[in-house]
Design a protein around this motif. Structure first.
Motif, PDB file in Angstrom:
ATOM      1  N   ARG A  40       7.406  -6.439 -11.576  1.00  0.00           N
ATOM      2  CA  ARG A  40       5.976  -6.254 -11.348  1.00  0.00           C
ATOM      3  C   ARG A  40       5.137  -7.105 -12.307  1.00  0.00           C
ATOM      4  NH1 ARG A  40       4.430  -2.113  -8.041  1.00  0.00           N
ATOM      5  NH2 ARG A  40       6.125  -0.832  -7.226  1.00  0.00           N
ATOM      6  N   PRO A  95       0.846  -4.882  -4.080  1.00  0.00           N
ATOM      7  CA  PRO A  95       1.957  -3.915  -4.192  1.00  0.00           C
ATOM      8  C   PRO A  95       2.889  -4.182  -5.372  1.00  0.00           C
ATOM      9  CG  PRO A  95       1.731  -4.721  -1.931  1.00  0.00           C
ATOM     10  CD  PRO A  95       0.893  -5.608  -2.785  1.00  0.00           C
ATOM     11  N   HIS A  96       2.755  -5.355  -5.988  1.00  0.00           N
ATOM     12  CA  HIS A  96       3.654  -5.730  -7.079  1.00  0.00           C
ATOM     13  C   HIS A  96       3.011  -5.557  -8.462  1.00  0.00           C
ATOM     14  CE1 HIS A  96       6.429  -7.485  -4.149  1.00  0.00           C
ATOM     15  NE2 HIS A  96       5.361  -8.043  -3.582  1.00  0.00           N
TER      16      HIS A  96
END
Length: 257
Positions: free
Chosen positions: A138, A168-169
């Protein structure tokens, strides 16, 4: 009798002198008393250095600008506040916690994309290159809805057309220094922080410097809340303080007083 009169007069002089000293001591102690400063987390290192040279010293409490602003609004006993975002200072002013006359734009900064120190270069910042570099990991970043570095980071990702794919990361943190620590420890392959944060941490390297036109100007507003805070803010505009800010990579926005 003459000697008695002389002794009486002398006793009055000594008493007056003692009283004068007694009145001056509290004033001197007040002038040299440490200032309590609430500030954005990205200022931790430079304010620690400034506190060491400020007459009387300073007690520095750091955190995310939103958290600091809410503490000030709730009546936290601070003499001065320095945030990393104009919106939060505007909010404090609207709440009646800050006098507009006490505000200045103190510092500027730059946003960067970082990685652990042994990471190879990133040829380009694209969806494909970033997701490949993440490899399931992430991007460490301050909270994109409330932490200034995260807000600026989101503005950059949106302007670059990367936001929808990379959202989303993201690993969102409570402040920018927490994001820096995740990358330095190798717990996040990439991070978005200020250039001054990257310069303060040997465990990371800068892969990309975000163009300034891709986000709002990064400005650190400062405001005095008490007379002690006003003295501290004045000190931050001196040549001595400017040199310390420059050594940490900050751009100073105010002319010398």
């Amino acid at each position: 009798m003459r000697w008695c009169i002389v002794l009486i007069r002398l006793s009055f002089v000594l008493a007056w002198a003692a009283c004068s000293v007694a009145m001056l001591l509290p004033l001197r102690a007040h002038a040299d008393a440490p200032a309590t400063v609430f500030a954005a987390a990205s200022l931790q290192g430079v304010l620690s250095d400034l506190a060491e040279v400020y007459p009387g010293g300073a007690r520095v409490s750091v955190g995310g600008s939103g958290m600091i602003a809410r503490q000030i609004a709730d009546g936290a006993p601070a003499d001065a506040v320095i945030l990393a975002n104009l919106d939060w200072m505007d909010w404090l002013e609207a709440e009646g916690a800050v006098d507009s006359a006490s505000r200045i734009g103190l510092l500027g900064n730059t946003l960067v994309l970082i990685a652990p120190e042994d990471t190879p270069d990133l040829d380009a910042v694209t969806i494909a290159s970033v997701t490949a570099r993440l490899d399931g990991g992430r991007i460490a970043i301050g909270q994109t809805a409330g932490i200034p570095a995260g807000i600026y980071g989101r503005q950059w990702l949106e302007a670059a057309g990367l936001w929808d794919a990379l959202r989303p990361h993201l690993a969102e943190t409570d402040n920018v220094r927490a994001a820096l620590a995740l990358v330095a420890r190798g717990e996040a392959p990439l991070g978005v922080v200020y250039a001054t944060d990257a310069a303060a941490e040997a465990g990371v390297r800068v892969l990309y410097t975000v163009p300034a036109q891709m986000h709002d100007p990064i400005t650190y507003p400062a405001a005095a809340l008490t007379d002690a805070g006003a003295r501290f803010i004045t000190f931050l505009q001196t040549a001595e303080a400017r040199d310390i800010f420059a050594a940490h990579g900050f751009a100073t926005l105010q002319p010398l007083p």
